[in-house]
Enzyme design. Structure first.
Site, PDB file in Angstrom:
ATOM      1  CE  LYS A  85     -27.255  31.766 -16.327  1.00  0.00           C
ATOM      2  NZ  LYS A  85     -27.190  31.215 -17.714  1.00  0.00           N
ATOM      3  CB  SER A 115     -30.210  28.933 -18.074  1.00  0.00           C
ATOM      4  OG  SER A 115     -28.969  29.400 -18.580  1.00  0.00           O
ATOM      5  CB  SER A 144     -28.803  30.228 -21.681  1.00  0.00           C
ATOM      6  OG  SER A 144     -29.200  28.895 -21.556  1.00  0.00           O
TER       7      SER A 144
END
Lengths: 75, 483
Positions: B82, B157, B181
């Site tokens: 990420k 997310s 997330s």
């Protein structure tokens, strides 16, 4: 139960921003708090109502949550 | 060797192939980079592809292995992270225009560990801006669609991390998990998502969203892969299991589960309510699977859940504002509208209410510790819904309207407050063609037991054999990604 409160207005937020040391926010940011368009927060008014439920809890002598353990072994 | 046979495989198979000399790290990196080139325009999973650095790392790994310096199962395996993770000499945006030009000079702790294990970093993955939000929508870099249905969300997310692993754009990926997330997008995309105990994996070098609730997350194709990555990243905590060892032997480690001794708790309320009936049936099937294999299943009482979202928000919003206050004077206008609204709300939350929320969080922890005296594991659905359509704002379940972001994390966020390790694994396909997931939750710092149970369940369900790789193998499931 806590006392009944007036609905939050944008004018209240604007007054706080004018009188307290805060960051600056755009008009659209404040609008999101009183009339939310996005799905992440449900608006300030709702948060206030929900927070009232927490205020009514008897937490006795419970301390704030911290780390589960700070005892990390160094290799 | 054709690309799909490589980009489809888990760490365990690829590591064996590398050790046997069937493929080299260079072959692997090339295969994944070609797959990214083909699919990423449609999937938007990668913000930055670090092609040159990946080639160099793959060449180094190939050379070292040729010389006999094999470092273990992650040596030469391509992965991605990420874009919240700092990466040396690679653009790190946090999924935001605010950091559009930031190139750090150090790697995050987790990236250092993976690279030291011979990992080949392919690039940086898309996400909800600075992890603010569970839908993964991103106005600047584009919203990552679900690889199983491009009209649906991947979830967030850590949207890019889930989609990249599901679509064969990385063997495994790192994300973060502040309210679900990692576990939620993993469930929506049909991959494994592990959130270890709060503090088990160091967050140093990861852009914070909320210090009190942030966890690192691991996305993989299988529970064994999750175990391998977890063991590489876990910090030793004095007096707590488990422990980093020089070698990881996942097959033998995970196979030795004594199923007769485990007690499984099923929450009486909240976690099995207001949800898609097919997901409910699927999770009930999981519980039956455990029961039929000599696990002891019992109903348990959880703390009152009606305040958990409020508690979480009262902690998140002041903390996210506090971190981002450094950028606000100059860059406020560069944040997305939704995140600006959240930070503005954080400005008006009273300090006493923030502290009160942290005290309720502690009360949850005390309650859950008590619960885990009676059971060894808790099972819940990972998400009450399958992946929602991109652009939808609300969902109605059993007549009740709920914002999409709330629904996605409704069953996961409580365990960020308590800090328990939790894993989401696929448990079947919905009749709408989208994956469904089940969440297993363990005692603090007992990730090994959790992963053993998840591995047992994974074998019983046979998800990997049935569905994983379907997107690559079955043209009808390619969803016109590369058309």
């Amino acid at each position: 139960m806590g006392k009944e409160r007036r609905p939050l207005t944008k004018a209240t937020l604007e007054n706080i921003l004018a009188e307290f040391p805060t960051h600056e926010w755009a008009d659209s940011d404040l609008n999101e708090l009183v009339s939310p368009k996005h799905g992440v927060i449900s608006g300030f008014q709702q948060i206030n109502l929900d927070t009232q439920k927490l205020v009514e809890l008897d937490l006795k002598d419970i301390e704030p949550a911290g780390m589960l353990s700070t005892d990390v072994e160094k290799k | 060797m054709k690309n799909f046979t490589l980009t489809d495989k888990p760490i365990t198979e690829l590591a064996t192939m590398i050790q046997k000399g069937i493929v080299s790290p260079i072959d692997l990196a090339d295969a994944f980079l070609r797959q990214i080139e083909t699919i990423n325009n449609a999937l938007k999973a990668y913000i930055t592809v670090a092609e040159e650095k990946a080639h160099l790392a793959a060449q180094e790994a190939t050379e070292q292995i040729r010389k006999g310096n094999y470092l273990g199962m992650l040596h030469g395996i391509p992965y991605a992270c990420k874009d919240l993770f700092q990466t040396r000499d690679i653009l790190t945006t946090g999924g935001s225009r605010v950091l559009a030009e930031w190139i750090p000079d150090t790697d995050a702790d987790a990236i250092q560990k993976l690279n030291a294990s011979g990992g080949v970093l392919l690039g940086k993955l898309n996400q909800h801006e600075f992890a603010y939000g569970a839908t993964g929508e991103n106005d600047h870099f584009g919203t990552v669609p679900n690889p199983w249905d491009l009209s649906c969300l991947a979830g967030g997310s850590s949207s890019g991390s889930a989609a990249a692993v599901a679509a064969g754009l990385a063997v495994y990926a790192l994300g973060t998990d502040t309210g679900g997330s990692t576990r939620a997008p993993a469930a929506l995309c049909g991959v494994v998502g592990l959130k270890p105990t709060y503090g088990r994996i160091a967050l140093k070098g990861v852009i914070p969203y909320c210090w009190s609730l942030d966890h690192i997350g691991i996305f993989t194709r299988s529970t064994i892969d999750a175990y391998v990555v977890y063991k590489t990243l876990a910090q030793n905590i004095k007096g707590k299991a488990p422990l980093q060892r020089k070698t990881v032997e996942p097959l033998s480690d995970l196979a030795c589960l004594d199923t007769g001794k485990l007690r499984i708790g099923i929450p009486r309320s909240f976690f099995y309510e207001k949800m898609d009936p097919e997901i409910l049936e699927s999770v009930k099937g999981v519980i039956r699977e455990f029961e039929e294999n000599r696990f002891e299943v019992m109903d348990i009482d959880m703390p009152p859940m009606e305040n958990t979202r409020t508690v979480s928000l009262l902690i998140q919003l002041p903390e996210v504002l506090s971190y981002h206050s450094r950028y606000l004077p100059e860059k406020r206008g560069l944040y997305g509208e939704d995140m600006r609204g959240g930070m503005a709300l954080g400005q008006f939350i009273l300090a006493e209410n923030y502290i009160r929320a942290k005290r309720v969080m502690q009360e949850y922890r005390l309650h859950i510790e008590q619960t885990f005296e009676d059971v060894d594991m808790i099972i819940t659905p990972a998400c009450p819904i399958t992946a929602p359509k991109i652009g939808s704002r609300f969902i109605t379940v059993e007549g009740e309207k709920e914002p999409i972001g709330n629904a996605i994390t409704r069953f996961t966020s409580f365990f960020n407050l308590t800090g328990n390790p939790a894993i989401s694994i696929p448990c079947g396909m919905h009749s709408n063609g989208l994956p469904m997931g089940v969440q297993l939750v363990g005692r603090h710092f007992e990730e090994d037991q959790l992963l053993k149970s998840a591995h047992f369940l994974e074998k019983q369900i046979g998800w990997y054999q049935k569905y994983d790789g379907m997107i690559q193998k079955d043209p009808s499931k390619r969803l016109k990604i590369d058309a």
